[in-house]
Design a protein around this motif. Structure first.
Motif, PDB file in Angstrom:
ATOM      1  N   TYR A 127      -8.695  -0.652   2.980  1.00 43.98           N
ATOM      2  CA  TYR A 127      -7.524  -0.439   3.825  1.00 43.98           C
ATOM      3  C   TYR A 127      -7.008   0.998   3.746  1.00 43.98           C
ATOM      4  CZ  TYR A 127      -6.851  -5.510   4.486  1.00 43.98           C
ATOM      5  OH  TYR A 127      -6.983  -6.825   4.819  1.00 43.98           O
ATOM      6  N   THR A 128      -6.415   1.407   4.860  1.00 43.88           N
ATOM      7  CA  THR A 128      -5.599   2.615   4.927  1.00 43.88           C
ATOM      8  C   THR A 128      -4.346   2.213   5.697  1.00 43.88           C
ATOM      9  OG1 THR A 128      -6.562   3.330   7.039  1.00 43.88           O
ATOM     10  CG2 THR A 128      -7.622   4.127   4.999  1.00 43.88           C
ATOM     11  N   GLU A 129      -3.335   3.068   5.725  1.00 36.36           N
ATOM     12  CA  GLU A 129      -2.135   2.743   6.503  1.00 36.36           C
ATOM     13  C   GLU A 129      -2.491   2.521   7.965  1.00 36.36           C
ATOM     14  OE1 GLU A 129       1.414   5.000   6.084  1.00 36.36           O
ATOM     15  OE2 GLU A 129       1.151   5.320   3.934  1.00 36.36           O
ATOM     16  N   PHE A 183      -7.737  -3.125  -0.938  1.00 35.08           N
ATOM     17  CA  PHE A 183      -7.128  -1.825  -0.692  1.00 35.08           C
ATOM     18  C   PHE A 183      -8.146  -0.687  -0.783  1.00 35.08           C
ATOM     19  CE2 PHE A 183      -2.473  -3.012  -1.875  1.00 35.08           C
ATOM     20  CZ  PHE A 183      -2.326  -3.567  -0.611  1.00 35.08           C
ATOM     21  N   LYS A 184      -9.337  -0.971  -1.285  1.00 32.40           N
ATOM     22  CA  LYS A 184     -10.382   0.048  -1.294  1.00 32.40           C
ATOM     23  C   LYS A 184     -10.877   0.325   0.122  1.00 32.40           C
ATOM     24  CE  LYS A 184     -12.005  -0.856  -6.006  1.00 32.40           C
ATOM     25  NZ  LYS A 184     -13.145  -1.215  -6.884  1.00 32.40           N
ATOM     26  N   TYR A 240       0.839  -1.209   0.000  1.00 35.70           N
ATOM     27  CA  TYR A 240       0.000   0.000   0.000  1.00 35.70           C
ATOM     28  C   TYR A 240       0.871   1.255   0.000  1.00 35.70           C
ATOM     29  CZ  TYR A 240      -4.013   2.962   1.185  1.00 35.70           C
ATOM     30  OH  TYR A 240      -5.007   3.912   1.168  1.00 35.70           O
ATOM     31  N   ARG A 241       1.932   1.249   0.819  1.00 31.53           N
ATOM     32  CA  ARG A 241       2.828   2.398   0.882  1.00 31.53           C
ATOM     33  C   ARG A 241       3.606   2.575  -0.417  1.00 31.53           C
ATOM     34  NH1 ARG A 241       4.901   4.836   5.293  1.00 31.53           N
ATOM     35  NH2 ARG A 241       7.017   4.559   4.500  1.00 31.53           N
ATOM     36  N   ALA A 289      -4.169   1.832  -5.849  1.00 27.41           N
ATOM     37  CA  ALA A 289      -4.070   0.672  -4.964  1.00 27.41           C
ATOM     38  C   ALA A 289      -5.362  -0.139  -4.999  1.00 27.41           C
ATOM     39  CB  ALA A 289      -3.766   1.127  -3.536  1.00 27.41           C
ATOM     40  N   GLY A 290      -6.510   0.557  -5.002  1.00 24.31           N
ATOM     41  CA  GLY A 290      -7.805  -0.119  -5.054  1.00 24.31           C
ATOM     42  C   GLY A 290      -8.033  -0.832  -6.372  1.00 24.31           C
ATOM     43  N   ASN A 294       1.354   4.098  -3.078  1.00 24.17           N
ATOM     44  CA  ASN A 294       1.249   5.508  -2.677  1.00 24.17           C
ATOM     45  C   ASN A 294       0.159   6.264  -3.422  1.00 24.17           C
ATOM     46  OD1 ASN A 294       2.037   7.680  -1.043  1.00 24.17           O
ATOM     47  ND2 ASN A 294       3.445   8.475  -2.602  1.00 24.17           N
ATOM     48  N   ASP A 295      -0.913   5.562  -3.731  1.00 28.29           N
ATOM     49  CA  ASP A 295      -2.058   6.184  -4.408  1.00 28.29           C
ATOM     50  C   ASP A 295      -3.280   5.324  -4.108  1.00 28.29           C
ATOM     51  OD1 ASP A 295      -4.083   6.997  -6.125  1.00 28.29           O
ATOM     52  OD2 ASP A 295      -2.728   7.385  -7.811  1.00 28.29           O
ATOM     53  N   PRO A 296      -4.182   5.784  -3.235  1.00 28.75           N
ATOM     54  CA  PRO A 296      -5.340   4.971  -2.832  1.00 28.75           C
ATOM     55  C   PRO A 296      -6.185   4.481  -4.002  1.00 28.75           C
ATOM     56  CG  PRO A 296      -5.129   6.873  -1.397  1.00 28.75           C
ATOM     57  CD  PRO A 296      -4.153   7.072  -2.512  1.00 28.75           C
TER      58      PRO A 296
END
Length: 289
Positions: free
Chosen positions: A189-191, A186-187, A170-171, A179-180, A174-176
């Motif tokens: 998840y957050t850090e 990942f849609k 995810y890091r 990532a999704g 570096n783009d939500p």
């Protein structure tokens, strides 16, 4: 599989025999076939989303260098060879191998595809840990039932490793939004959510492992500082740019982690067979005055 083998040999020393080594070698081969089967499936079914990953887009399948029909045949043949070949090592080993293969299918194949569901993606993938422990356990031929606390601890430490992998991925993206698109979970998840889950898994591991070692092998208490160091080091490299925890097959290149892991493994195996009587006395129940 190694912890399962070591624990079975410790708790059931009657399984030691000259026939054990070829039996264990066969077990490793069969589990390798089963694992290879669902990894082939994973590569094929992840091809479309891997195209949206900055590194995985160069893999053979997403880059179009693999015949998909041949890959599916390979998946089935490897799975059949591994699962049905496991019948040679007994019903319990066969059942564990079959469940391992089925979990690989549930993880990858729609409509279930647990890989796309937050938290379930980590838990369903890491359940392979206790299943492999069971395979190591039953590969020895023991008729004993493995400790539930050890199975749960092994599951949770696997979930910890998988969650750190998700965190690093995810890091790195570096783009939500991107990532999704790459990974459905990942849609959600957050850090922060991933870090909280990492803490949960490692705490659960510590509790279950504590139950196991007090119940079965107090000497393993001496390995706790080393285990904690491995966990801390793994989290540390999870923060690295393009962290190797995203690609477990490359972790061997991290000499510090590999050295620490080797020392920890050797110490834990030694503590399984070296008795320290005074340690049991120190951690016995406090007597009444």
């Amino acid at each position: 599989m190694l912890p399962g083998i070591v624990m079975a040999l410790y708790l059931d020393q009657g399984v030691w025999s000259v026939e054990l080594l070829p039996r264990l070698l066969l077990a490793f081969l069969l589990v390798g076939l089963v694992a290879s089967s669902y990894y082939v499936l994973n590569e094929v079914l992840d091809a479309e989303t891997d195209k949206k990953h900055p590194v995985k887009c160069n893999r053979p399948v997403p880059s179009g260098r693999v015949n998909i029909k041949v890959a599916y045949i390979e998946w089935l043949l490897l799975g059949a060879a591994g699962v049905f070949g496991s019948l040679m090592l007994g019903t319990a080993f066969f059942t564990s191998a079959a469940v391992l293969w089925i979990m690989g299918c549930l993880y990858n194949i729609k409509p279930v595809r647990t890989k796309d569901k937050p938290y379930l993606d980590v838990l369903s993938e890491s359940v392979n840990n206790p299943l492999r422990l069971l395979l190591g356990w039953y590969a020895t031929g023991t008729a004993l039932i493995p400790p539930i606390s050890l199975l749960l601890a092994y599951w949770m430490i696997g979930a910890f490793f998988m969650a750190v992998k998700r965190f690093a991925e995810y890091r790195h993206i570096n783009d939500p939004v991107q990532a999704g698109e790459y990974r459905m979970s990942f849609k959600h998840y957050t850090e922060e959510r991933l870090l909280i889950s990492i803490v949960y898994y490692v705490a659960a591991f510590g509790l279950f492992f504590g139950i196991f070692l007090i119940r079965y092998r107090t000497e393993l208490i001496l390995s706790i500082p080393l285990i904690a160091a491995v966990i801390a080091w793994y989290i540390h490299i999870g923060f690295h740019y393009d962290s190797p925890v995203q690609y477990p097959e490359k972790l061997y290149k991290n000499k510090g982690l590999m050295t620490l892991l080797l020392i920890t493994t050797i110490v834990m195996i030694a503590l399984m067979f070296i008795d320290i009587p005074w340690l049991n006395e120190v951690f016995s129940k406090t007597p009444a005055i």
